[in-house]
Design a protein around this motif. Structure first.
Motif, mmCIF file in Angstrom:
data_model
loop_
_atom_site.group_PDB
_atom_site.id
_atom_site.type_symbol
_atom_site.label_atom_id
_atom_site.label_comp_id
_atom_site.label_asym_id
_atom_site.label_seq_id
_atom_site.Cartn_x
_atom_site.Cartn_y
_atom_site.Cartn_z
ATOM 1 N N SER A 108 -2.455 -15.611 -0.262
ATOM 2 C CA SER A 108 -2.560 -14.517 -1.219
ATOM 3 C C SER A 108 -3.043 -13.241 -0.537
ATOM 4 O O SER A 108 -2.532 -12.150 -0.800
ATOM 5 N N ARG A 109 -4.015 -13.377 0.348
ATOM 6 C CA ARG A 109 -4.551 -12.211 1.059
ATOM 7 C C ARG A 109 -3.489 -11.580 1.954
ATOM 8 O O ARG A 109 -3.337 -10.356 2.006
ATOM 9 N N SER A 110 -2.724 -12.415 2.649
ATOM 10 C CA SER A 110 -1.661 -11.903 3.512
ATOM 11 C C SER A 110 -0.585 -11.191 2.696
ATOM 12 O O SER A 110 -0.117 -10.106 3.072
ATOM 13 N N ALA A 111 -0.191 -11.799 1.569
ATOM 14 C CA ALA A 111 0.820 -11.180 0.713
ATOM 15 C C ALA A 111 0.317 -9.859 0.145
ATOM 16 O O ALA A 111 1.077 -8.891 0.003
ATOM 17 N N THR A 116 0.505 -3.980 -0.056
ATOM 18 C CA THR A 116 -0.233 -2.715 0.048
ATOM 19 C C THR A 116 0.399 -1.803 1.098
ATOM 20 O O THR A 116 0.565 -0.593 0.875
ATOM 21 N N LYS A 117 0.757 -2.370 2.229
ATOM 22 C CA LYS A 117 1.402 -1.586 3.288
ATOM 23 C C LYS A 117 2.736 -1.034 2.808
ATOM 24 O O LYS A 117 3.068 0.126 3.062
ATOM 25 N N GLY A 118 3.506 -1.865 2.091
ATOM 26 C CA GLY A 118 4.791 -1.409 1.577
ATOM 27 C C GLY A 118 4.632 -0.283 0.580
ATOM 28 O O GLY A 118 5.387 0.700 0.601
ATOM 29 N N LEU A 119 3.650 -0.388 -0.301
ATOM 30 C CA LEU A 119 3.423 0.641 -1.314
ATOM 31 C C LEU A 119 3.005 1.961 -0.683
ATOM 32 O O LEU A 119 3.391 3.038 -1.148
ATOM 33 N N MET A 120 2.236 1.915 0.389
ATOM 34 C CA MET A 120 1.707 3.126 1.009
ATOM 35 C C MET A 120 2.684 3.765 1.997
ATOM 36 O O MET A 120 2.643 4.981 2.203
ATOM 37 N N SER A 121 3.543 2.959 2.618
ATOM 38 C CA SER A 121 4.388 3.488 3.697
ATOM 39 C C SER A 121 5.843 3.709 3.314
ATOM 40 O O SER A 121 6.560 4.418 4.019
#
Length: 262
Positions: A108-111, A116-121
């Motif tokens: 869950s933490r990895s996902a 989060t990275k996808g949303l920000m980048s």
């Protein structure tokens, strides 16, 4: 009579085995939300009513425990037999989910980090469909919320707007000036309307019409792209030019005999 339940089939097709914890939790959330049971995962059991409690207070406690029992059944029914045995004695659905998070929480933490990275980048490329881009951003938001992230409405919209290309700058300016507050789905409809206006405002080239390439035209006297001379005119000019050369050559005395004309 057909008692087929499509929600149960969702969990049957996505039974928790351990490695698929993230996907299983997302599907479980969908089912419990549809059945109006998801609140038992986020709230503690209400206190038992006292002797002088009203019927209404008794009813609130009864409904919560009834919803919790149904949620536990959904959770247990969507596990492997081994996991079922491990969670049969767990008192509430919330306790089950806490225990499962401890067992498979690393996934869950990895996902969550990936989402989060996808949303920000993620950035929309100019000229690509805005619908596909916004749906992708909404998908990242949904994954984060499913995994327990608490994202307020303004942050969701800001993340989407900040990922748009420059052609949407005027819309973003108007949105902020009017202090609008909409849901991501409403924003998607608005952006699709803006996309249509952007397309209409762009110059169009007619089918089959090609812009002719600009020819290079050197400056000065030596213009190599001039129209070729007529063949007769060229021969006449060449003849005169040769005759002039012969006259120039015939002038003067011969170096050997000293006479004019040789």
């Amino acid at each position: 009579m057909n008692n087929f339940n499509p929600l149960s089939k969702i969990l049957d097709d996505n039974r928790l085995t351990g490695s698929n914890y993230v996907n299983w939790k997302r599907n479980l959330t969908i089912v419990l939300t549809a059945e109006k049971l998801n609140h038992v995962l986020t709230t503690d059991p209400p206190a038992l009513p006292e002797a002088d409690a009203t019927d209404e207070q008794h009813e609130v406690v009864r409904k919560w425990h009834e919803a919790d029992d149904v949620a536990k059944c959904y959770i247990l029914a969507s596990m492997t037999n081994v996991l079922q045995k491990q969670h049969e004695g767990v008192p509430t659905a919330k306790d089950m989910m806490v225990n499962l998070k401890e067992m498979f929480g690393e996934q869950s933490r990895s996902a969550c980090q990936i989402a989060t990275k996808g949303l920000m980048s993620t950035r929309m490329v100019e000229g690509t469909p805005v619908r596909e881009h916004v749906l992708k951003m909404i998908s990242f938001i949904n994954i984060l919320e499913t995994l327990g992230a608490d994202i307020d409405g303004e942050t969701k919209i800001d993340a989407i707007l900040s990922s748009l290309p420059d052609s949407y700058n005027q819309f973003i300016l108007n949105y902020n000036m009017n202090k609008m507050i909409v849901a991501p789905s409403e924003l998607l409809n608005m952006l699709q309307a803006v996309e249509d206006l952007i397309k209409k405002s762009q110059p169009t080239v007619m089918m089959g019409e090609k812009e002719s390439p600009r020819k290079f035209k050197p400056k000065g006297k030596n213009n190599f792209n001039k129209k070729p001379m007529d063949s007769k005119f060229s021969e006449k000019t060449l003849g005169v030019f040769k005759k002039g050369i012969d006259k120039k050559k015939s002038k003067g005395n011969c170096f050997h005999c000293g006479k004019l004309g040789h």
